[in-house]
Design an enzyme around this catalytic site. Structure first.
Site, short mmCIF file in Angstrom:
data_model
loop_
_atom_site.label_atom_id
_atom_site.label_comp_id
_atom_site.label_asym_id
_atom_site.label_seq_id
_atom_site.Cartn_x
_atom_site.Cartn_y
_atom_site.Cartn_z
N GLU A 108 0.79 -1.19 -0.12
CA GLU A 108 -0.06 0.08 -0.11
C GLU A 108 0.82 1.14 0.16
O GLU A 108 0.45 2.10 0.87
CB GLU A 108 -0.88 0.04 1.07
CG GLU A 108 -1.88 -1.08 1.17
CD GLU A 108 -3.05 -0.98 2.03
OE1 GLU A 108 -3.05 -0.11 3.27
OE2 GLU A 108 -3.99 -1.78 2.22
N GLU A 114 -5.51 -8.82 0.45
CA GLU A 114 -6.42 -8.79 1.51
C GLU A 114 -7.80 -8.59 1.22
O GLU A 114 -8.29 -7.82 0.56
CB GLU A 114 -5.75 -7.56 2.32
CG GLU A 114 -4.44 -7.50 2.95
CD GLU A 114 -3.89 -6.48 3.60
OE1 GLU A 114 -4.86 -5.44 4.21
OE2 GLU A 114 -2.72 -6.20 3.98
#
Length: 341
Positions: free
Chosen positions: A127, A264
């Site tokens: 991220e 995720e």
């Protein structure tokens, strides 16, 4: 039709059984084998890694994502046949980007030294945003790590979230200008290596960020009918809508050949709006079934997906919900029933 006699049938039986085993293995891999679970370790009450790996095996969880090269966990994974997504932590990116020797050392210490661990992907960064200091180091670190593992047949990627993507309906998906400048060379690299892009896909955050316009049943995979029409594609769940928005964005950025791995996805059981065991159970079990069949934009192919997370993490920083994503309590007991089949 000519009937075979008993002896010829018996002679051919081992071959038939072998063929059947391949068929069953193929089916198993495209169904159960597409699901993994993320093993976050930001807790001061978690059990030893050997017990965690044993729990993965007991629950038939065949894939794990690990956010740093924790030696205890890597040792526990030896000979387990659990396929591993291993992260290069963001603070290490600058060092590995600056030197091939540093990347070679990282791979030697954390991958080559564990020859009987099954590495599936190396995720270089998680991220990272275009404004982050680490942004300029993602691609060169990926390139150095890829050179270090290329002879091992391990794919190298990076994990993104969806903050840099906009557009509705899904076919209108596009990267924001700032994010596109960051991700475009990464897309080119992944395409050249035939590696997937890892994407963290969280309908929970989309829902809680816009509860006025997004329905809960659409988010939990329980909508009784189509919620969003997008040309020939119809969407009954937000997970697929987000996934296909990323696919549309990739296509516009020259990455139409890339496959997405959902690195995720999950639902918290406490700490915020719409949390709770019932919603988490509904989301996770429906997610497992949904990803077997692909998305409206990419039908017919299962989506490899990693559920976040194995355990609650009581040391996690940020909003209170960050501590409560676990499928299991720290004592290894399940919070709720999950059918990994």
């Amino acid at each position: 039709m000519k009937m075979c006699n008993g002896s010829s049938f018996l002679a051919s039986l081992p071959l038939l059984l072998l063929l059947l085993s391949f068929i069953l293995a193929s089916f198993f891999d495209t169904a159960v084998g597409q699901i993994g679970v993320c093993y976050g370790r930001n807790g001061n009450n978690l059990r030893p890694a050997s017990e965690v790996v044993a729990l993965y095996q007991q629950r038939n969880i065949r894939r794990m994502r690990l956010y740093d090269p924790n030696q205890e966990t890597l040792n526990a994974l030896r000979g387990s046949n659990i396929e591993l997504v291993l992260d290069v932590p963001n603070p290490d990116l600058q060092r590995l980007a600056s030197s091939q020797a540093e990347a070679d050392t990282w791979v030697r210490n954390n991958v080559r030294n564990y020859a009987n661990v099954t590495f599936r992907y190396i995720s270089v960064g998680n991220e990272v945003q275009p404004s982050d200091q680490a942004a300029s180091f993602v691609l060169p670190a990926m390139q150095n790590i890829e050179r270090a593992v290329s002879s091992l047949g391990i794919k190298v990627s990076t994990a993104i979230d969806t903050r840099g993507i906009s557009g509705f309906p899904p076919s209108s998906g596009t990267f924001t200008p700032e994010f596109r400048s960051f991700i475009a060379p990464v897309i080119s690299f992944l395409s050249s290596k035939q590696s997937p892009l890892l994407v963290n896909n969280y309908p929970y955050f989309s829902y809680t960020g816009n509860m006025r316009d997004i329905r809960l049943d659409y988010t939990l995979f329980t909508a009784p009918s189509t919620v969003v029409n997008d040309g020939q594609n119809q969407y009954r769940n937000l997970f697929h809508a987000i996934l296909d928005t990323v696919y549309a964005s990739l296509e516009k950025a020259g990455g139409g050949s890339l496959e997405i791995v959902v690195s995720e996805s999950g639902w918290p059981t406490a700490g915020g709006a719409a949390t709770g065991v019932d919603n988490a159970r509904t989301y996770v079990n429906n997610l497992i079934q949904t990803v077997k069949n692909g998305s409206p934009r990419r039908p017919g192919r299962a989506t490899e997906t990693y559920i976040f997370a194995m355990f609650d993490e009581n040391s996690k920083q940020g909003p209170e919900t960050e501590k409560f994503w676990g499928l299991f309590l720290p004592n290894l007991q399940p919070k709720y029933v999950v059918n990994f089949n």
